[in-house]
Design an enzyme around this catalytic site. Structure first.
Site, mmCIF file in Angstrom:
data_model
loop_
_atom_site.group_PDB
_atom_site.id
_atom_site.type_symbol
_atom_site.label_atom_id
_atom_site.label_comp_id
_atom_site.label_asym_id
_atom_site.label_seq_id
_atom_site.Cartn_x
_atom_site.Cartn_y
_atom_site.Cartn_z
ATOM 1 C CB CYS A 9 -0.982 0.052 1.151
ATOM 2 S SG CYS A 9 -1.901 -1.453 1.420
ATOM 3 C CB THR A 10 1.346 3.992 -1.904
ATOM 4 O OG1 THR A 10 2.392 3.056 -2.173
ATOM 5 C CG2 THR A 10 1.903 5.401 -1.924
#
Length: 335
Positions: A2-3
């Site tokens: 994730c970002t």
């Protein structure tokens, strides 16, 4: 895995993008949750109890884990993977909360980031068991929260203690290492304090640098609202990991499988699967989020022709069953 990137340009809506990276599908579904829902923290002793004060829209994964969402006050929460997360023994003097409802608790009860930070003081957040490739671990995650003022916080549980970075300057978040170390690493890159070129690998610290760097390149005054949303979407796609690019050992290095953009200003929630060409969105004003409203769900994976504003496609349904503290996430691909 994730970002997250938050854009808060003056005169523009507060937009928060996030990528979800994982090695396999998670059964992600979109849910509408009205206010007035009575909940428990689902710990064996001294569980936190509350009644939702705000309605929300969000993404539920693994059948009962809140991972992402926005409430009617414009508060946004995003849960990401952090391998360094460690939990201490249960403190029964504090009210307990399953991490499966960590994000949802704040969406239910808080309107601002400052309220979230205050609410963290008296919580004992407890893990659930996440089985990944046959190995069960205490779900190692951290969280970001944002609000319409542009305020932001990154919340981590390290060595059993809650650590919070609070302020509008904390716009970017990925995975390992912990956030404090990410901030140090960031300063070595061109345009962010150093001289090294912006890196391009799938490593979390490289995605962190790319997202932070390209946020500085967005136009100060997009010509249209659509252009503003597209600008943030371009950041998230730049920080994405291609389908099939999974590290066999580290789940925090996995393909991007879905992404969202939360518009904290206009209370709008965008969603797309990485393997589908269509983007959908929901305006919270189109739902009955009052105590008279009903939980509703939409499964985009089984409605792949849907696109655009889809609030009319949600159907009333029974509330999902949340994984209790120390319980095992039992959802499997294909369920």
């Amino acid at each position: 895995m994730c970002t997250r990137a938050q854009w808060t340009a003056e005169g523009q809506p507060v937009l928060v993008g996030r990528n979800m990276d994982w090695t396999e599908r998670q059964g992600a579904k979109l849910w509408v949750l009205p206010k007035g829902i009575e909940r428990s923290g689902l710990t064996d002793q001294n569980p936190l109890t509350w009644t939702s004060k705000y309605g929300s829209v969000g993404t539920i994964i693994w059948g009962g884990v809140s991972s992402d969402g926005i409430n009617e006050a414009g508060l946004v929460s995003n849960v990401l993977y952090l391998a360094e997360t460690t939990f201490k023994a249960r403190d029964n003097d504090k009210q307990g909360l399953t991490i499966a409802l960590w994000a949802q608790y704040f969406l239910d009860t808080c309107a601002t980031v400052a309220e979230v930070v205050k609410a963290c003081q008296n919580l004992d957040v407890r893990p659930v068991k996440l089985v990944h490739k046959g190995v069960a671990v205490d779900a190692p995650v951290h969280m970001s929260v944002s609000d319409p003022s542009g305020d932001s916080a990154i919340i981590e549980i390290l060595d059993g203690e809650t650590r919070i970075h609070h302020g509008p300057q904390y716009t970017t978040m990925t995975n390992s290492p912990p956030f404090e170390e990410q901030l140090v690493l960031l300063k070595q890159y061109e345009g962010l304090g150093g001289r090294l070129p912006i890196p391009g690998t799938m490593e979390a610290e490289d995605r962190f640098a790319r997202a932070a760097f390209y946020l500085t390149k967005l136009p100060e005054q997009p010509e249209t609202y659509q252009a503003a949303v597209a600008a943030v979407m371009s950041i998230m796609r730049n920080a994405a990991t291609p389908l099939g690019a999974n590290d066999p050992v580290r789940p925090n290095i996995s393909a991007t499988i879905w992404r969202t953009i939360s518009d904290a200003t206009n209370k709008r929630y965008y969603f797309e699967f990485a393997d589908m060409p269509n983007v959908v969105w929901m305006d919270l004003d189109n739902f009955d989020l009052s105590e008279n409203g009903q939980p509703m769900m939409f499964d985009l994976a089984n409605n792949f022709e849907a696109s655009g504003e889809i609030s009319g496609l949600f159907q009333p349904t029974e509330l999902f069953e949340t994984t209790k503290a120390d319980g095992v996430v039992t959802w499997q691909p294909g369920d």
